[in-house]
Design a protein around this motif. Structure first.
Motif, PDB file in Angstrom:
ATOM      1  N   GLY A  73      76.195 -31.738  15.274  1.00 20.74           N
ATOM      2  CA  GLY A  73      75.443 -30.523  15.006  1.00 20.74           C
ATOM      3  C   GLY A  73      74.956 -30.586  13.571  1.00 20.74           C
ATOM      4  N   PHE A  74      74.218 -29.580  13.137  1.00 16.15           N
ATOM      5  CA  PHE A  74      73.710 -29.599  11.765  1.00 16.15           C
ATOM      6  C   PHE A  74      73.510 -28.181  11.254  1.00 16.15           C
ATOM      7  N   LEU A  75      73.394 -28.051   9.939  1.00 15.25           N
ATOM      8  CA  LEU A  75      73.118 -26.758   9.335  1.00 15.25           C
ATOM      9  C   LEU A  75      71.629 -26.454   9.460  1.00 15.25           C
ATOM     10  N   SER A  76      71.307 -25.219   9.789  1.00 11.82           N
ATOM     11  CA  SER A  76      69.916 -24.832   9.978  1.00 11.82           C
ATOM     12  C   SER A  76      69.681 -23.437   9.406  1.00 11.82           C
ATOM     13  N   LYS A  77      68.461 -23.161   9.010  1.00  9.80           N
ATOM     14  CA  LYS A  77      68.103 -21.824   8.545  1.00  9.80           C
ATOM     15  C   LYS A  77      68.322 -20.814   9.658  1.00  9.80           C
ATOM     16  N   VAL A  78      68.805 -19.644   9.286  1.00 13.17           N
ATOM     17  CA  VAL A  78      69.143 -18.624  10.272  1.00 13.17           C
ATOM     18  C   VAL A  78      67.911 -18.161  11.056  1.00 13.17           C
ATOM     19  N   GLU A  79      66.728 -18.325  10.490  1.00 12.23           N
ATOM     20  CA  GLU A  79      65.506 -17.908  11.172  1.00 12.23           C
ATOM     21  C   GLU A  79      65.297 -18.633  12.499  1.00 12.23           C
ATOM     22  N   VAL A  80      65.864 -19.831  12.619  1.00 13.17           N
ATOM     23  CA  VAL A  80      65.694 -20.614  13.842  1.00 13.17           C
ATOM     24  C   VAL A  80      66.352 -19.921  15.034  1.00 13.17           C
ATOM     25  N   LYS A  81      67.332 -19.061  14.769  1.00 11.76           N
ATOM     26  CA  LYS A  81      68.016 -18.364  15.858  1.00 11.76           C
ATOM     27  C   LYS A  81      67.070 -17.458  16.647  1.00 11.76           C
ATOM     28  N   LYS A  82      65.913 -17.148  16.069  1.00 15.76           N
ATOM     29  CA  LYS A  82      64.941 -16.288  16.739  1.00 15.76           C
ATOM     30  C   LYS A  82      64.105 -17.052  17.767  1.00 15.76           C
ATOM     31  N   ILE A  83      64.200 -18.383  17.776  1.00 15.48           N
ATOM     32  CA  ILE A  83      63.386 -19.201  18.674  1.00 15.48           C
ATOM     33  C   ILE A  83      64.117 -19.386  20.001  1.00 15.48           C
ATOM     34  N   PRO A  84      63.577 -18.844  21.090  1.00 16.37           N
ATOM     35  CA  PRO A  84      64.250 -18.977  22.394  1.00 16.37           C
ATOM     36  C   PRO A  84      64.428 -20.439  22.788  1.00 16.37           C
ATOM     37  N   PHE A  85      65.425 -20.714  23.588  1.00 16.88           N
ATOM     38  CA  PHE A  85      65.754 -22.022  24.137  1.00 16.88           C
ATOM     39  C   PHE A  85      66.268 -22.986  23.067  1.00 16.88           C
ATOM     40  N   ILE A  86      65.492 -23.193  21.993  1.00 17.12           N
ATOM     41  CA  ILE A  86      65.924 -24.127  20.950  1.00 17.12           C
ATOM     42  C   ILE A  86      67.222 -23.659  20.316  1.00 17.12           C
ATOM     43  N   SER A  87      67.287 -22.363  19.986  1.00 18.82           N
ATOM     44  CA  SER A  87      68.498 -21.844  19.356  1.00 18.82           C
ATOM     45  C   SER A  87      69.690 -21.925  20.313  1.00 18.82           C
ATOM     46  N   PHE A  97      74.322 -21.909  11.475  1.00 17.98           N
ATOM     47  CA  PHE A  97      73.144 -21.236  10.919  1.00 17.98           C
ATOM     48  C   PHE A  97      73.508 -20.594   9.582  1.00 17.98           C
ATOM     49  N   ILE A  98      72.625 -20.748   8.599  1.00 19.09           N
ATOM     50  CA  ILE A  98      72.902 -20.275   7.257  1.00 19.09           C
ATOM     51  C   ILE A  98      71.749 -19.436   6.718  1.00 19.09           C
ATOM     52  N   ASP A  99      72.100 -18.331   6.079  1.00 17.83           N
ATOM     53  CA  ASP A  99      71.131 -17.478   5.391  1.00 17.83           C
ATOM     54  C   ASP A  99      71.393 -17.628   3.899  1.00 17.83           C
ATOM     55  N   ARG A 100      70.588 -18.441   3.237  1.00 19.30           N
ATOM     56  CA  ARG A 100      70.826 -18.726   1.819  1.00 19.30           C
ATOM     57  C   ARG A 100      70.533 -17.529   0.920  1.00 19.30           C
ATOM     58  N   THR A 101      69.884 -16.500   1.451  1.00 22.21           N
ATOM     59  CA  THR A 101      69.611 -15.299   0.647  1.00 22.21           C
ATOM     60  C   THR A 101      70.801 -14.343   0.644  1.00 22.21           C
ATOM     61  N   ASN A 102      71.798 -14.646   1.465  1.00 26.07           N
ATOM     62  CA  ASN A 102      72.962 -13.766   1.607  1.00 26.07           C
ATOM     63  C   ASN A 102      74.218 -14.563   1.256  1.00 26.07           C
ATOM     64  N   ARG A 103      74.810 -14.267   0.095  1.00 24.21           N
ATOM     65  CA  ARG A 103      75.959 -15.051  -0.374  1.00 24.21           C
ATOM     66  C   ARG A 103      77.122 -14.993   0.619  1.00 24.21           C
ATOM     67  N   LYS A 104      77.370 -13.813   1.181  1.00 22.73           N
ATOM     68  CA  LYS A 104      78.472 -13.672   2.125  1.00 22.73           C
ATOM     69  C   LYS A 104      78.240 -14.559   3.343  1.00 22.73           C
ATOM     70  N   ASN A 105      76.999 -14.583   3.828  1.00 19.69           N
ATOM     71  CA  ASN A 105      76.671 -15.424   4.977  1.00 19.69           C
ATOM     72  C   ASN A 105      76.785 -16.903   4.627  1.00 19.69           C
ATOM     73  N   ALA A 106      76.370 -17.271   3.410  1.00 20.34           N
ATOM     74  CA  ALA A 106      76.460 -18.666   2.990  1.00 20.34           C
ATOM     75  C   ALA A 106      77.909 -19.125   2.953  1.00 20.34           C
ATOM     76  N   LEU A 107      78.808 -18.261   2.480  1.00 22.68           N
ATOM     77  CA  LEU A 107      80.233 -18.587   2.467  1.00 22.68           C
ATOM     78  C   LEU A 107      80.780 -18.696   3.891  1.00 22.68           C
ATOM     79  N   GLN A 108      80.273 -17.828   4.777  1.00 24.50           N
ATOM     80  CA  GLN A 108      80.692 -17.888   6.173  1.00 24.50           C
ATOM     81  C   GLN A 108      80.275 -19.204   6.816  1.00 24.50           C
ATOM     82  N   SER A 109      79.115 -19.714   6.416  1.00 28.42           N
ATOM     83  CA  SER A 109      78.631 -20.976   6.984  1.00 28.42           C
ATOM     84  C   SER A 109      79.549 -22.133   6.608  1.00 28.42           C
ATOM     85  N   ILE A 110      80.154 -22.072   5.420  1.00 25.25           N
ATOM     86  CA  ILE A 110      81.130 -23.096   5.037  1.00 25.25           C
ATOM     87  C   ILE A 110      82.343 -23.011   5.951  1.00 25.25           C
ATOM     88  N   HIS A 111      82.823 -21.793   6.169  1.00 29.08           N
ATOM     89  CA  HIS A 111      83.961 -21.579   7.071  1.00 29.08           C
ATOM     90  C   HIS A 111      83.633 -22.077   8.476  1.00 29.08           C
TER      91      HIS A 111
END
Length: 216
Positions: A73-87, A97-111
């Motif tokens: 698997g790989f890290l991807s921008k959270v915006e990709v989750k909006k794309i049907p089938f691919i997500s 999925f990572i949202d780099r504009t949200n520090r809490k979300n970025a830390l969650q992506s590490i977890h």
């Protein structure tokens, strides 16, 4: 139909899920006229790994999916989750999925990344954080070191050269190109102090990219 994880080992599950994205990636490359040469497959260890690769262009992902024999698997921008089938398929592949504009979300992506690895699934990270577009390997961010340390998995460095020739260096017009991938010997975190790893792995990849560039 969704594959039931509980019925398979992590490795068997990943191999089954990976058939669709690998087929997709192979067809994409074929239609674009992209040829790929890979070396160093013998360096792949058994079990989950953290792949660390330089990031030339948008075709890095399909090239690696089609030709690296270990599913990941790989890290991807959270915006990709909006794309049907691919997500949906990315979630089946255990992407994070990572949202780099949200520090809490970025830390969650590490977890989440650590959790995927501990469950037996391999992951791919691009520590440059953005495409170099063929303008040399950019400085690596250090987050991948913490992920590998917490998950206690080996790091497999990857050097890739030529993907930016497909699109980024042609005003985003897709043209045929030849790409080279080199898998480097895996790194066990216990082999050296973690503070040396970032510079060492970046140096290995930079040298390998330079060699691939000279070989083409």
């Amino acid at each position: 139909m969704r594959i039931q994880k509980s019925q398979l080992s992590a490795q068997a599950y990943d191999e089954e899920v990976y058939k669709v994205p690998r087929h997709w990636a192979t067809n994409i490359l074929k239609k674009a006229g992209v040829s790929v040469e890979i070396s160093g497959v013998e360096h792949l260890p058994i079990g989950p790994v953290l792949f660390i690769s330089n990031h030339e262009g948008n075709f890095d992902i399909p090239v690696l999916i089609a030709h690296v024999p270990k599913p990941f698997g790989f890290l991807s921008k959270v915006e990709v989750k909006k794309i049907p089938f691919i997500s949906d398929w990315m979630e089946e592949m255990n992407c994070v999925f990572i949202d780099r504009t949200n520090r809490k979300n970025a830390l969650q992506s590490i977890h989440d990344s650590v959790e995927r690895l501990q469950q037996g699934h391999s992951l791919l990270l691009f520590p440059e954080g953005t495409r170099s577009k063929g303008n040399g390997v950019q400085p690596f961010k250090s987050g991948f070191i913490r992920i590998a340390e917490r998950a206690n998995v080996p790091i497999v460095p990857i050097a890739i050269y030529g993907t930016s020739h497909i699109m980024e260096q042609n005003n985003n017009h897709i043209v045929p190109a030849h790409v080279k991938i080199q898998l480097l010997p895996y790194v066990e975190l216990s082999q050296q102090p973690s503070e040396w790893l970032l510079a060492d792995i970046q140096n290995q990849i930079e040298q390998a990219v330079a060699q691939l560039k000279g070989d083409l």
